[in-house]
Design a protein around this motif. Structure first.
Motif, PDB file in Angstrom:
ATOM      1  N   VAL A 266       0.839  -1.201   0.000  1.00 54.92           N
ATOM      2  CA  VAL A 266       0.000   0.000   0.000  1.00 54.92           C
ATOM      3  C   VAL A 266       0.873   1.250   0.000  1.00 54.92           C
TER       4      VAL A 266
ATOM      5  N   ALA B 262      -2.363   2.662  -8.400  1.00 53.19           N
ATOM      6  CA  ALA B 262      -3.719   2.406  -7.913  1.00 53.19           C
ATOM      7  C   ALA B 262      -4.017   0.907  -7.883  1.00 53.19           C
ATOM      8  N   ALA B 263      -3.542   0.188  -8.905  1.00 50.46           N
ATOM      9  CA  ALA B 263      -3.765  -1.256  -8.938  1.00 50.46           C
ATOM     10  C   ALA B 263      -3.029  -1.949  -7.795  1.00 50.46           C
TER      11      ALA B 263
ATOM     12  N   SER C  15      -4.761  -1.344  -4.492  1.00 49.21           N
ATOM     13  CA  SER C  15      -5.934  -2.205  -4.322  1.00 49.21           C
ATOM     14  C   SER C  15      -5.527  -3.593  -3.845  1.00 49.21           C
TER      15      SER C  15
ATOM     16  N   LEU D  70      -4.498  -3.355  -0.157  1.00 52.85           N
ATOM     17  CA  LEU D  70      -5.660  -3.190   0.717  1.00 52.85           C
ATOM     18  C   LEU D  70      -6.465  -4.479   0.816  1.00 52.85           C
ATOM     19  N   LEU D  71      -6.527  -5.249  -0.271  1.00 49.97           N
ATOM     20  CA  LEU D  71      -7.215  -6.539  -0.214  1.00 49.97           C
ATOM     21  C   LEU D  71      -6.507  -7.498   0.747  1.00 49.97           C
TER      22      LEU D  71
END
Length: 467
Positions: A306, A329-330, A333, A336-337
Protein backbone atom coordinates in the motif's frame (compact mmCIF):
# COMPACT_ATOMS: atom_id res chain seq x y z
CA UNK A 1 35.16 -11.38 14.22
CA UNK A 2 33.09 -12.61 11.27
CA UNK A 3 29.69 -11.12 10.62
CA UNK A 4 26.53 -13.25 10.31
CA UNK A 5 22.77 -12.86 10.33
CA UNK A 6 22.89 -13.57 14.09
CA UNK A 7 24.26 -10.05 14.58
CA UNK A 8 20.90 -8.66 13.46
CA UNK A 9 19.05 -10.58 16.19
CA UNK A 10 19.00 -10.44 19.99
CA UNK A 11 21.51 -12.61 21.84
CA UNK A 12 20.61 -16.30 21.53
CA UNK A 13 19.37 -17.75 24.83
CA UNK A 14 19.55 -21.29 26.15
CA UNK A 15 17.20 -22.87 28.65
CA UNK A 16 19.45 -24.32 31.33
CA UNK A 17 19.17 -26.32 34.53
CA UNK A 18 21.55 -25.74 37.40
CA UNK A 19 22.12 -29.04 39.24
CA UNK A 20 24.30 -29.32 42.35
CA UNK A 21 24.67 -31.32 45.54
CA UNK A 22 22.70 -29.66 48.32
CA UNK A 23 25.89 -29.27 50.35
CA UNK A 24 27.50 -27.31 47.49
CA UNK A 25 24.47 -25.19 46.65
CA UNK A 26 25.79 -22.05 48.29
CA UNK A 27 29.14 -22.22 46.49
CA UNK A 28 27.25 -22.81 43.25
CA UNK A 29 24.93 -19.86 43.75
CA UNK A 30 27.83 -17.60 44.70
CA UNK A 31 29.47 -18.34 41.35
CA UNK A 32 26.21 -17.80 39.50
CA UNK A 33 25.71 -14.45 41.23
CA UNK A 34 29.28 -13.37 40.54
CA UNK A 35 29.05 -14.20 36.83
CA UNK A 36 25.74 -12.33 36.44
CA UNK A 37 24.74 -14.11 33.25
CA UNK A 38 21.86 -16.37 34.37
CA UNK A 39 18.25 -15.39 34.88
CA UNK A 40 16.91 -17.90 37.40
CA UNK A 41 13.31 -19.02 37.67
CA UNK A 42 12.01 -18.38 41.15
CA UNK A 43 8.80 -20.40 41.54
CA UNK A 44 9.08 -20.22 45.33
CA UNK A 45 9.91 -16.53 45.60
CA UNK A 46 6.60 -15.69 47.24
CA UNK A 47 5.62 -16.29 50.86
CA UNK A 48 7.89 -19.33 51.32
CA UNK A 49 10.99 -17.40 50.24
CA UNK A 50 10.09 -14.44 52.43
CA UNK A 51 9.56 -16.78 55.36
CA UNK A 52 12.96 -18.38 54.77
CA UNK A 53 14.61 -14.97 54.75
CA UNK A 54 12.80 -13.82 57.89
CA UNK A 55 13.62 -17.02 59.74
CA UNK A 56 17.32 -16.26 59.37
CA UNK A 57 16.93 -12.68 60.53
CA UNK A 58 17.85 -11.25 57.12
CA UNK A 59 16.33 -8.17 55.46
CA UNK A 60 13.35 -9.14 53.27
CA UNK A 61 13.92 -6.29 50.79
CA UNK A 62 17.67 -6.23 50.03
CA UNK A 63 18.97 -3.06 48.43
CA UNK A 64 20.90 -2.54 45.21
CA UNK A 65 24.27 -2.44 47.08
CA UNK A 66 24.15 -6.14 47.99
CA UNK A 67 27.35 -8.22 48.01
CA UNK A 68 28.21 -11.83 48.77
CA UNK A 69 30.97 -13.35 50.84
CA UNK A 70 32.97 -16.06 49.01
CA UNK A 71 32.41 -18.45 51.94
CA UNK A 72 29.55 -18.84 54.38
CA UNK A 73 29.70 -15.87 56.77
CA UNK A 74 28.76 -15.57 60.42
CA UNK A 75 25.47 -13.68 60.27
CA UNK A 76 25.71 -12.51 63.88
CA UNK A 77 29.14 -11.07 63.19
CA UNK A 78 27.81 -9.30 60.08
CA UNK A 79 25.07 -7.71 62.16
CA UNK A 80 27.55 -6.55 64.77
CA UNK A 81 29.77 -5.09 62.04
CA UNK A 82 26.73 -3.49 60.37
CA UNK A 83 27.57 -5.11 57.01
CA UNK A 84 24.23 -4.33 55.42
CA UNK A 85 25.64 -5.07 51.98
CA UNK A 86 26.57 -8.63 52.88
CA UNK A 87 23.34 -9.19 54.80
CA UNK A 88 21.39 -8.05 51.74
CA UNK A 89 23.36 -10.47 49.56
CA UNK A 90 22.68 -13.34 51.95
CA UNK A 91 18.97 -12.46 51.85
CA UNK A 92 18.90 -12.79 48.07
CA UNK A 93 20.85 -16.04 48.17
CA UNK A 94 18.51 -17.47 50.83
CA UNK A 95 15.43 -16.65 48.76
CA UNK A 96 16.86 -18.30 45.64
CA UNK A 97 18.12 -21.30 47.56
CA UNK A 98 14.61 -21.77 48.97
CA UNK A 99 13.21 -21.82 45.43
CA UNK A 100 15.39 -24.75 44.38
CA UNK A 101 13.79 -28.14 43.73
CA UNK A 102 15.34 -30.86 45.89
CA UNK A 103 15.42 -34.60 45.42
CA UNK A 104 17.41 -36.32 48.13
CA UNK A 105 20.88 -34.76 48.24
CA UNK A 106 20.55 -32.94 44.91
CA UNK A 107 19.13 -29.45 44.30
CA UNK A 108 18.22 -27.88 40.98
CA UNK A 109 17.14 -24.54 39.51
CA UNK A 110 16.11 -23.64 35.98
CA UNK A 111 16.70 -20.44 34.08
CA UNK A 112 18.03 -18.72 30.96
CA UNK A 113 21.61 -18.06 29.93
CA UNK A 114 23.17 -16.52 26.78
CA UNK A 115 24.37 -19.35 24.56
CA UNK A 116 27.90 -17.94 24.37
CA UNK A 117 28.24 -17.97 28.17
CA UNK A 118 27.18 -21.58 28.72
CA UNK A 119 30.57 -23.34 28.17
CA UNK A 120 32.52 -20.91 30.38
CA UNK A 121 29.95 -20.98 33.18
CA UNK A 122 29.71 -24.77 33.06
CA UNK A 123 33.48 -25.03 33.50
CA UNK A 124 33.44 -22.74 36.54
CA UNK A 125 30.56 -24.62 38.19
CA UNK A 126 32.30 -27.95 37.65
CA UNK A 127 34.97 -26.88 40.17
CA UNK A 128 32.40 -27.18 42.99
CA UNK A 129 30.74 -30.34 41.69
CA UNK A 130 27.79 -28.61 39.99
CA UNK A 131 26.58 -28.96 36.41
CA UNK A 132 24.89 -26.65 33.93
CA UNK A 133 22.59 -28.69 31.69
CA UNK A 134 21.17 -27.28 28.45
CA UNK A 135 17.43 -28.02 28.14
CA UNK A 136 15.05 -27.81 25.17
CA UNK A 137 13.19 -24.51 24.94
CA UNK A 138 9.62 -25.08 26.21
CA UNK A 139 6.86 -24.68 23.64
CA UNK A 140 4.90 -21.49 23.88
CA UNK A 141 7.51 -19.83 26.10
CA UNK A 142 9.44 -16.89 24.69
CA UNK A 143 12.99 -16.51 26.02
CA UNK A 144 13.99 -13.18 27.56
CA UNK A 145 15.57 -10.57 25.30
CA UNK A 146 19.13 -9.28 25.58
CA UNK A 147 20.10 -6.87 22.81
CA UNK A 148 23.59 -7.19 21.43
CA UNK A 149 24.03 -3.44 21.69
CA UNK A 150 23.03 -3.30 25.36
CA UNK A 151 26.60 -3.65 26.57
CA UNK A 152 29.68 -1.53 25.92
CA UNK A 153 29.66 1.71 23.97
CA UNK A 154 26.75 0.57 21.78
CA UNK A 155 24.53 0.69 24.85
CA UNK A 156 23.80 4.35 24.18
CA UNK A 157 22.15 3.32 20.90
CA UNK A 158 20.29 0.39 22.44
CA UNK A 159 18.77 2.82 24.94
CA UNK A 160 16.66 4.29 22.14
CA UNK A 161 15.00 0.93 21.58
CA UNK A 162 14.58 -0.07 25.22
CA UNK A 163 13.00 3.31 25.99
CA UNK A 164 10.26 2.45 23.48
CA UNK A 165 9.83 -1.10 24.75
CA UNK A 166 11.42 -4.53 24.96
CA UNK A 167 12.17 -6.11 21.60
CA UNK A 168 10.48 -9.53 21.25
CA UNK A 169 13.03 -12.33 21.27
CA UNK A 170 12.25 -13.36 17.70
CA UNK A 171 12.44 -9.86 16.22
CA UNK A 172 15.42 -8.13 14.67
CA UNK A 173 17.66 -6.00 16.89
CA UNK A 174 17.38 -2.44 15.52
CA UNK A 175 19.82 -0.81 17.97
CA UNK A 176 22.48 0.30 15.53
CA UNK A 177 20.15 1.34 12.65
CA UNK A 178 17.90 3.29 15.00
CA UNK A 179 20.89 5.06 16.52
CA UNK A 180 22.25 6.06 13.11
CA UNK A 181 18.84 7.28 11.92
CA UNK A 182 18.36 9.31 15.09
CA UNK A 183 21.67 11.16 14.83
CA UNK A 184 21.14 11.85 11.12
CA UNK A 185 17.71 13.39 11.77
CA UNK A 186 19.14 15.33 14.70
CA UNK A 187 21.92 16.69 12.49
CA UNK A 188 19.53 17.80 9.75
CA UNK A 189 17.53 19.86 12.25
CA UNK A 190 20.56 21.18 14.14
CA UNK A 191 23.04 21.56 11.30
CA UNK A 192 25.93 23.80 12.37
CA UNK A 193 29.64 23.03 12.46
CA UNK A 194 30.17 25.08 15.61
CA UNK A 195 27.34 23.36 17.47
CA UNK A 196 28.58 19.98 16.26
CA UNK A 197 32.06 20.66 17.63
CA UNK A 198 30.56 21.60 21.00
CA UNK A 199 28.72 18.27 21.10
CA UNK A 200 31.92 16.42 20.18
CA UNK A 201 33.80 18.21 22.98
CA UNK A 202 31.05 17.24 25.43
CA UNK A 203 31.26 13.62 24.25
CA UNK A 204 35.04 13.66 24.71
CA UNK A 205 34.68 15.10 28.21
CA UNK A 206 32.19 12.40 29.19
CA UNK A 207 34.48 9.75 27.72
CA UNK A 208 37.25 10.85 30.09
CA UNK A 209 35.02 11.18 33.15
CA UNK A 210 34.30 14.90 33.23
CA UNK A 211 31.98 15.94 34.70
CA UNK A 212 32.08 13.06 37.20
CA UNK A 213 28.65 11.69 36.33
CA UNK A 214 27.66 8.11 37.23
CA UNK A 215 28.74 5.46 34.72
CA UNK A 216 25.23 5.06 33.32
CA UNK A 217 25.35 8.68 32.11
CA UNK A 218 28.94 8.57 30.88
CA UNK A 219 28.13 5.68 28.57
CA UNK A 220 26.11 7.99 26.29
CA UNK A 221 29.29 9.58 24.96
CA UNK A 222 29.20 7.58 21.66
CA UNK A 223 25.65 8.80 21.14
CA UNK A 224 26.71 12.43 21.68
CA UNK A 225 29.71 11.91 19.41
CA UNK A 226 27.45 10.60 16.65
CA UNK A 227 25.02 13.50 17.07
CA UNK A 228 27.90 15.97 17.02
CA UNK A 229 29.37 14.43 13.86
CA UNK A 230 26.01 14.51 12.07
CA UNK A 231 25.43 18.10 13.19
CA UNK A 232 28.85 19.17 11.93
CA UNK A 233 28.40 17.42 8.56
CA UNK A 234 24.99 19.04 8.07
CA UNK A 235 26.56 22.37 9.01
CA UNK A 236 29.18 21.89 6.29
CA UNK A 237 26.37 21.26 3.79
CA UNK A 238 24.51 24.37 4.97
CA UNK A 239 27.61 26.59 5.30
CA UNK A 240 26.81 27.27 8.98
CA UNK A 241 29.46 27.89 11.64
CA UNK A 242 27.72 29.35 14.69
CA UNK A 243 25.30 30.79 12.17
CA UNK A 244 25.83 32.36 8.74
CA UNK A 245 29.19 33.83 9.72
CA UNK A 246 30.65 33.41 6.23
CA UNK A 247 33.50 31.26 7.49
CA UNK A 248 32.29 28.26 5.49
CA UNK A 249 30.92 28.16 1.94
CA UNK A 250 27.52 26.61 1.23
CA UNK A 251 28.19 23.17 -0.23
CA UNK A 252 24.60 22.00 -0.74
CA UNK A 253 21.98 24.61 0.15
CA UNK A 254 21.25 27.52 2.42
CA UNK A 255 18.06 26.60 4.33
CA UNK A 256 16.78 30.19 4.19
CA UNK A 257 17.43 30.53 0.45
CA UNK A 258 16.20 27.07 -0.61
CA UNK A 259 13.47 25.94 1.80
CA UNK A 260 11.63 24.01 -0.94
CA UNK A 261 14.65 21.82 -1.68
CA UNK A 262 15.18 21.12 2.00
CA UNK A 263 11.50 20.27 2.43
CA UNK A 264 11.51 17.92 -0.56
CA UNK A 265 14.68 16.20 0.61
CA UNK A 266 13.24 15.73 4.10
CA UNK A 267 10.05 14.10 2.82
CA UNK A 268 11.94 11.84 0.40
CA UNK A 269 14.30 10.84 3.21
CA UNK A 270 11.30 10.08 5.43
CA UNK A 271 9.71 8.00 2.68
CA UNK A 272 12.84 5.87 2.38
CA UNK A 273 12.94 5.34 6.14
CA UNK A 274 9.28 4.32 6.23
CA UNK A 275 9.84 1.84 3.41
CA UNK A 276 12.75 0.31 5.34
CA UNK A 277 10.58 0.18 8.47
CA UNK A 278 8.01 -1.84 6.52
CA UNK A 279 10.75 -4.23 5.39
CA UNK A 280 11.90 -4.72 8.98
CA UNK A 281 8.27 -5.12 10.06
CA UNK A 282 7.72 -7.80 7.43
CA UNK A 283 10.74 -9.74 8.68
CA UNK A 284 9.49 -9.47 12.26
CA UNK A 285 5.96 -10.59 11.40
CA UNK A 286 7.40 -13.62 9.55
CA UNK A 287 9.56 -14.57 12.53
CA UNK A 288 6.65 -14.03 14.95
CA UNK A 289 3.88 -15.82 13.07
CA UNK A 290 5.11 -17.32 9.82
CA UNK A 291 4.56 -16.30 6.18
CA UNK A 292 0.80 -15.75 6.47
CA UNK A 293 1.33 -13.22 9.25
CA UNK A 294 4.00 -11.45 7.19
CA UNK A 295 1.77 -11.22 4.11
CA UNK A 296 -1.46 -9.96 5.69
CA UNK A 297 -0.15 -7.72 8.48
CA UNK A 298 -0.55 -3.95 7.98
CA UNK A 299 3.05 -3.58 9.12
CA UNK A 300 4.13 -6.38 6.79
CA UNK A 301 3.86 -7.05 3.06
CA UNK A 302 0.30 -5.68 2.80
CA UNK A 303 1.25 -2.38 4.38
CA UNK A 304 4.43 -2.13 2.34
CA UNK A 305 2.53 -2.69 -0.92
CA UNK A 306 0.00 0.00 0.00
CA UNK A 307 2.73 2.47 0.96
CA UNK A 308 4.86 1.81 -2.11
CA UNK A 309 1.86 2.05 -4.43
CA UNK A 310 0.75 5.38 -2.93
CA UNK A 311 4.28 6.68 -3.41
CA UNK A 312 4.08 5.55 -7.04
CA UNK A 313 0.77 7.38 -7.45
CA UNK A 314 2.29 10.53 -5.98
CA UNK A 315 5.30 10.30 -8.27
CA UNK A 316 3.01 9.80 -11.26
CA UNK A 317 0.93 12.86 -10.39
CA UNK A 318 4.05 14.97 -9.82
CA UNK A 319 5.63 13.87 -13.13
CA UNK A 320 2.31 13.85 -14.99
CA UNK A 321 2.75 10.17 -15.89
CA UNK A 322 -0.65 8.49 -16.08
CA UNK A 323 0.86 5.00 -16.34
CA UNK A 324 2.46 5.38 -12.91
CA UNK A 325 -0.84 6.51 -11.41
CA UNK A 326 -2.74 3.53 -12.85
CA UNK A 327 -0.07 1.03 -11.77
CA UNK A 328 0.06 2.55 -8.31
CA UNK A 329 -3.72 2.41 -7.91
CA UNK A 330 -3.77 -1.26 -8.94
CA UNK A 331 -1.02 -2.14 -6.46
CA UNK A 332 -2.77 -0.18 -3.73
CA UNK A 333 -5.93 -2.20 -4.32
CA UNK A 334 -3.94 -5.42 -3.99
CA UNK A 335 -2.33 -4.27 -0.76
CA UNK A 336 -5.66 -3.19 0.72
CA UNK A 337 -7.22 -6.54 -0.21
CA UNK A 338 -4.42 -8.39 1.58
CA UNK A 339 -4.66 -6.20 4.66
CA UNK A 340 -8.45 -6.39 4.60
CA UNK A 341 -8.36 -10.17 4.54
CA UNK A 342 -6.10 -10.13 7.59
CA UNK A 343 -8.32 -7.65 9.43
CA UNK A 344 -11.51 -9.52 8.60
CA UNK A 345 -10.07 -12.82 9.80
CA UNK A 346 -9.38 -11.24 13.19
CA UNK A 347 -12.99 -10.00 13.64
CA UNK A 348 -16.12 -11.96 14.61
CA UNK A 349 -17.42 -11.36 11.09
CA UNK A 350 -20.73 -9.94 9.97
CA UNK A 351 -21.54 -6.30 9.39
CA UNK A 352 -19.59 -5.18 12.44
CA UNK A 353 -16.49 -6.99 11.21
CA UNK A 354 -16.80 -5.45 7.75
CA UNK A 355 -17.23 -1.98 9.24
CA UNK A 356 -14.22 -2.42 11.50
CA UNK A 357 -12.16 -3.64 8.57
CA UNK A 358 -13.17 -0.62 6.49
CA UNK A 359 -12.16 1.79 9.24
CA UNK A 360 -8.79 0.11 9.69
CA UNK A 361 -8.13 0.14 5.94
CA UNK A 362 -8.92 3.84 5.85
CA UNK A 363 -6.48 4.33 8.72
CA UNK A 364 -3.72 2.59 6.75
CA UNK A 365 -4.14 5.00 3.83
CA UNK A 366 -4.34 8.08 6.03
CA UNK A 367 -1.33 7.10 8.11
CA UNK A 368 0.73 6.42 4.99
CA UNK A 369 0.27 10.03 3.95
CA UNK A 370 0.42 11.77 7.32
CA UNK A 371 3.46 9.82 8.52
CA UNK A 372 5.37 10.75 5.38
CA UNK A 373 4.45 14.41 5.66
CA UNK A 374 5.48 14.29 9.32
CA UNK A 375 9.10 14.16 8.20
CA UNK A 376 8.67 17.72 6.94
CA UNK A 377 9.52 18.70 10.52
CA UNK A 378 13.15 17.94 9.64
CA UNK A 379 13.07 20.85 7.22
CA UNK A 380 10.91 23.00 9.50
CA UNK A 381 13.28 22.82 12.44
CA UNK A 382 16.29 23.12 10.16
CA UNK A 383 14.80 26.38 8.90
CA UNK A 384 14.05 27.48 12.47
CA UNK A 385 17.67 26.93 13.44
CA UNK A 386 18.94 28.82 10.39
CA UNK A 387 16.55 31.73 11.00
CA UNK A 388 17.46 32.01 14.69
CA UNK A 389 21.20 31.82 13.95
CA UNK A 390 20.78 34.47 11.25
CA UNK A 391 18.93 36.74 13.69
CA UNK A 392 21.64 36.38 16.35
CA UNK A 393 24.41 37.05 13.82
CA UNK A 394 22.69 40.06 12.33
CA UNK A 395 22.03 41.53 15.78
CA UNK A 396 25.63 41.01 16.90
CA UNK A 397 27.22 42.40 13.73
CA UNK A 398 24.83 45.35 13.66
CA UNK A 399 25.74 46.23 17.24
CA UNK A 400 29.47 45.77 16.60
CA UNK A 401 29.43 48.41 13.85
CA UNK A 402 28.45 51.09 16.37
CA UNK A 403 31.94 51.43 17.87
CA UNK A 404 34.35 49.94 20.48
CA UNK A 405 31.87 50.02 23.36
CA UNK A 406 29.05 48.31 21.50
CA UNK A 407 31.59 45.80 20.17
CA UNK A 408 31.97 44.35 23.67
CA UNK A 409 28.20 44.24 24.02
CA UNK A 410 28.00 42.51 20.63
CA UNK A 411 30.39 39.79 21.81
CA UNK A 412 28.35 39.28 24.98
CA UNK A 413 25.11 39.23 22.99
CA UNK A 414 26.47 36.69 20.51
CA UNK A 415 27.87 34.42 23.26
CA UNK A 416 24.80 34.44 25.48
CA UNK A 417 22.28 34.15 22.63
CA UNK A 418 24.26 31.35 20.97
CA UNK A 419 24.49 29.41 24.24
CA UNK A 420 20.74 29.78 24.82
CA UNK A 421 19.95 28.78 21.22
CA UNK A 422 22.29 25.79 21.48
CA UNK A 423 20.58 24.45 24.61
CA UNK A 424 17.04 25.08 23.37
CA UNK A 425 17.53 23.79 19.85
CA UNK A 426 19.43 20.69 20.98
CA UNK A 427 16.50 19.80 23.22
CA UNK A 428 13.93 20.42 20.49
CA UNK A 429 15.88 18.53 17.82
CA UNK A 430 16.34 15.58 20.17
CA UNK A 431 12.65 15.45 21.08
CA UNK A 432 11.53 15.71 17.46
CA UNK A 433 13.95 13.03 16.25
CA UNK A 434 12.76 10.77 19.06
CA UNK A 435 9.14 11.42 18.12
CA UNK A 436 9.75 10.51 14.48
CA UNK A 437 11.59 7.35 15.45
CA UNK A 438 8.96 6.17 17.91
CA UNK A 439 5.69 7.05 16.17
CA UNK A 440 6.58 6.81 12.50
CA UNK A 441 9.19 4.04 12.44
CA UNK A 442 9.03 1.84 15.55
CA UNK A 443 5.24 1.62 15.32
CA UNK A 444 5.75 -0.35 12.11
CA UNK A 445 8.75 -2.39 13.17
CA UNK A 446 7.21 -3.65 16.45
CA UNK A 447 3.77 -4.95 17.29
CA UNK A 448 4.41 -7.07 20.38
CA UNK A 449 6.47 -6.63 23.53
CA UNK A 450 9.16 -8.98 24.73
CA UNK A 451 10.48 -9.67 28.21
CA UNK A 452 13.85 -8.20 29.20
CA UNK A 453 16.67 -10.49 30.31
CA UNK A 454 17.25 -9.87 34.02
CA UNK A 455 20.19 -11.97 35.22
CA UNK A 456 20.88 -12.38 38.92
CA UNK A 457 24.08 -10.55 39.74
CA UNK A 458 25.58 -9.90 43.15
CA UNK A 459 29.33 -9.14 43.22
CA UNK A 460 31.72 -10.81 45.63
CA UNK A 461 33.11 -8.81 48.53
CA UNK A 462 36.80 -7.95 48.24
CA UNK A 463 37.37 -7.37 51.95
CA UNK A 464 37.84 -10.17 54.47
CA UNK A 465 34.60 -11.45 55.98
CA UNK A 466 34.11 -13.12 59.35
CA UNK A 467 32.98 -16.72 58.87
Amino acid sequence: MTWSVEHLLPVRMRRVALVAPSAAMRDTLVRIADEGCVELDRPGSGESAVAAVASRGLPSAPGSGAMLAPTTPDLDALRRERREDLLAGEAQLAAIDRAAVRRGEVAALAGWCPATEVPRLASRLATVGAALVVLPTPRGVEPPTLLRGSRGTAGSFAGLVTTYGTVPYRDVDPSWPSGVVFVVMFGVMFGDVGYGLLLLLLALALRHGFPPFPARYRRVWPFLAGAGSATALAGVAYGEFFGPTGILPVLWLDPLDSPERLLTASIVFGGVLLALAYVAGTVNRWREGGPARAVYAPSGCAGFVVYASLALVGAGLYADQRAYVVAGAALASLGLLLAGAGFLAATPGGAAGVAETGVRLFDIVVRAGTNTVSFARLAAFGLTHAALAHLIWQGATGLARQGPGPLVAAVVLFTVATAAAFALEALIAGVQALRLEFYELFSRVFEAQGRPFRPWHVPLADSEVTT
